[in-house]
Design an enzyme around this catalytic site. Structure first.
Site, mmCIF file in Angstrom:
data_model
loop_
_atom_site.group_PDB
_atom_site.id
_atom_site.type_symbol
_atom_site.label_atom_id
_atom_site.label_comp_id
_atom_site.label_asym_id
_atom_site.label_seq_id
_atom_site.Cartn_x
_atom_site.Cartn_y
_atom_site.Cartn_z
ATOM 1 C CE1 TYR A 171 -3.718 2.490 0.650
ATOM 2 C CE2 TYR A 171 -2.399 3.269 2.507
ATOM 3 C CZ TYR A 171 -3.463 3.430 1.647
ATOM 4 O OH TYR A 171 -4.291 4.529 1.775
ATOM 5 C CG ASP B 150 5.858 3.777 0.806
ATOM 6 O OD1 ASP B 150 6.137 4.524 1.769
ATOM 7 O OD2 ASP B 150 4.690 3.541 0.434
ATOM 8 C CE LYS C 47 1.085 4.926 8.289
ATOM 9 N NZ LYS C 47 1.124 4.094 7.112
HETATM 10 C C1 LIG Z 1 0.469 4.595 5.734
HETATM 11 C C2 LIG Z 1 1.221 4.375 4.495
HETATM 12 C C3 LIG Z 1 1.113 5.242 3.385
HETATM 13 C C4 LIG Z 1 0.113 6.355 3.331
HETATM 14 O O1 LIG Z 1 0.346 7.342 4.288
HETATM 15 P P1 LIG Z 1 -0.870 8.325 4.698
HETATM 16 O O2 LIG Z 1 -0.216 9.283 5.633
HETATM 17 O O3 LIG Z 1 -1.918 7.464 5.323
HETATM 18 O O4 LIG Z 1 -1.338 8.976 3.453
HETATM 19 C C5 LIG Z 1 1.948 5.037 2.307
HETATM 20 N N1 LIG Z 1 2.824 4.023 2.296
HETATM 21 C C6 LIG Z 1 2.952 3.162 3.328
HETATM 22 C C7 LIG Z 1 3.955 2.078 3.257
HETATM 23 C C8 LIG Z 1 2.137 3.293 4.449
HETATM 24 O O5 LIG Z 1 2.239 2.415 5.441
#
Ligand SMILES: *Cc1c(COP(=O)(O)O)cnc(C)c1O
Length: 436
Positions: A145, A240, A268
């Protein structure tokens, strides 16, 4: 029994205003056949809902709260900063301070840009990769994701997987034709896609430790193999690390794997519980971002002083010893869960990397999305609801990950293991078993 009356009422009211009563889909607790506790406040490792129930929290706002909730120094930093103004829309030294702290741990981010969410960070990183290579296709992995921007909603994990929304309506078909989705931990599949489109792939983007199909770490040879293939084909390799950044390890996943990506996205933890995220990487690419270059990217609230202050206070406090402490707790927890499951013959696959941990009710190893989806989600939902009654707050979906904070204690871990044990015992007694 846990009190839920106030939360039920609040949920009914919220449903009048928000789709599903929530502002992010998984929060609705649908896949576990329940309704969400509404939170009043949180401190350290604990959440308190509006009915007065206390929970040991392993979601930690989906990752950010690595020092626990309402941590004294983070709150102090945010409060002191707020008094001086909450947004300027102009540069402030706080942005540079956070960038220094990031670069010290993630040196591959020679230049970076602050944004407000992980979604923005990955969306901008892909635009940059497309812009500098002049190519339109990119490779992502099934079950990973990368936020909710159009190009990424192909075989995505997290809420997309939870609600089985393979390809979201509203995303132009022509656009997602450019997204090549291949199997995780399968290097042959990546080789094949490069063979098919040797000069058309701008980038490969990966969650180096996938946390959005449940927790599935990449095999080191897989990551190393992609690094080689991307170099050979002039494609960028994007880590990512929105979830793994300062989460799986002090140096993030790239430190753990010893692989240097071209671009990295963070979110995060980097915002310390406020909305902040970052994308960045090698200067030769980042120099193409406006105003130095012509690839456009901007944000009214980007580099917001409150978010910067929270991020700085978080990173400044985190030591390598903290990661060792959290890792020891996470290891102890999954070992305890394994033991409890074995006692009641519940097939389980647990994983743990640094402060991330996960579990699948599955009698086979889980290395990709297909295998993750083969887990017993019915049984998961039963276990989930019972654990909630026990005051254990986990992510309400099989396609998410557990976290640990510095605020968790040995006693919290013991209590959680005992709760798992009681839940397995109770379900066994009721004839609710795996695979049925
Ligand atoms: C949470 C997450 C996102 C998206 O971040 P948001 O702040 O919710 O838009 C993208 N990539 C990874 C790997 C994630 O865990």
């Amino acid at each position: 029994m846990r009190q839920t009356e106030q939360s039920q009422k609040a949920f009914e009211k919220a449903k009048e205003y928000f789709p599903g009563g929530v502002n992010s889909p998984v929060r609705a607790f649908r896949s576990v056949g329940s309704t969400p506790p509404f939170i009043d406040h949180a401190k350290g490792a604990y959440l308190y809902d509006i009915d007065g129930n206390q929970y040991i929290d392993y979601v930690l706002s989906w990752g950010p709260m690595i020092l626990g909730h309402a941590q004294d120094k983070v709150i102090e930093a945010v409060t002191k900063t707020a008094v001086k103004g909450t947004s300027f829309g102009a540069p402030s030294p706080l942005e540079t301070r956070l960038a220094e702290l990031i670069q010290k741990r993630v040196p591959s981010m020679e230049e970076m840009r602050m944004v407000n969410s992980g979604t923005e960070a990955t969306m901008s990183a892909i635009r940059l990769a497309r812009g500098v290579t002049g190519r339109e296709k990119f490779v992502k992995f099934k079950g990973c994701y990368h936020g909710h921007s159009d190009s990424f909603l192909v075989n995505a994990g997290s809420g997309v997987a939870t609600f089985e929304l393979e390809d979201s309506p509203g995303v132009p078909k022509d656009l997602i034709k450019q997204t090549l989705s291949v199997e995780y931990n399968n290097l042959q599949a990546v080789q094949d896609v490069f063979k098919r489109y040797p000069d058309e792939i701008a980038a490969v983007i990966i969650e180096p430790i996938a946390g959005n199909m449940g927790m599935v770490p990449a095999q080191p040879e897989f990551i190393q193999g992609i690094r080689k293939l991307t170099e050979e084909h002039g494609a960028l390799f994007i880590f990512d690390e929105v979830m793994t950044g300062f989460r799986c390890d002090y140096d993030s996943a790239q430190g753990l794997y010893g692989v240097v990506p071209d671009l990295t996205t963070l979110g995060k933890v980097v915002g310390g519980g406020l909305p902040a995220a970052v994308f960045g990487g090698k200067r030769q690419y980042m120099k193409h971002i406006a105003p130095d270059g012509s690839i456009y990217q901007a944000g009214t609230l980007s580099g917001n002083p409150l978010a910067m202050a929270a991020g700085i206070a978080t990173l400044e406090q985190l030591t390598r010893e903290d990661y060792e402490y959290m890792n020891a707790l996470a290891k102890k927890l999954v070992a305890g869960i394994d033991q409890a499951a074995a006692k009641y013959q519940v097939p389980i696959q647990t994983t743990c990397r640094g402060t991330m941990w996960g579990y699948f009710f599955n009698d086979q190893p889980v290395n990709n999305f297909e295998q993750s989806k083969a887990s017993d989600q019915q049984y998961f939902a039963h276990v989930y609801r019972e654990l909630l009654e026990e005051g254990i707050y986990l992510a309400p979906s099989q396609f998410e990950t557990g976290f640990m904070s510095t605020a968790h204690t040995e006693q919290d871990i013991e209590a959680t293991i005992q709760a798992f044990d009681r839940v397995f015992a109770k379900l066994t007694e009721q004839g609710i078993v795996y695979g049925k």
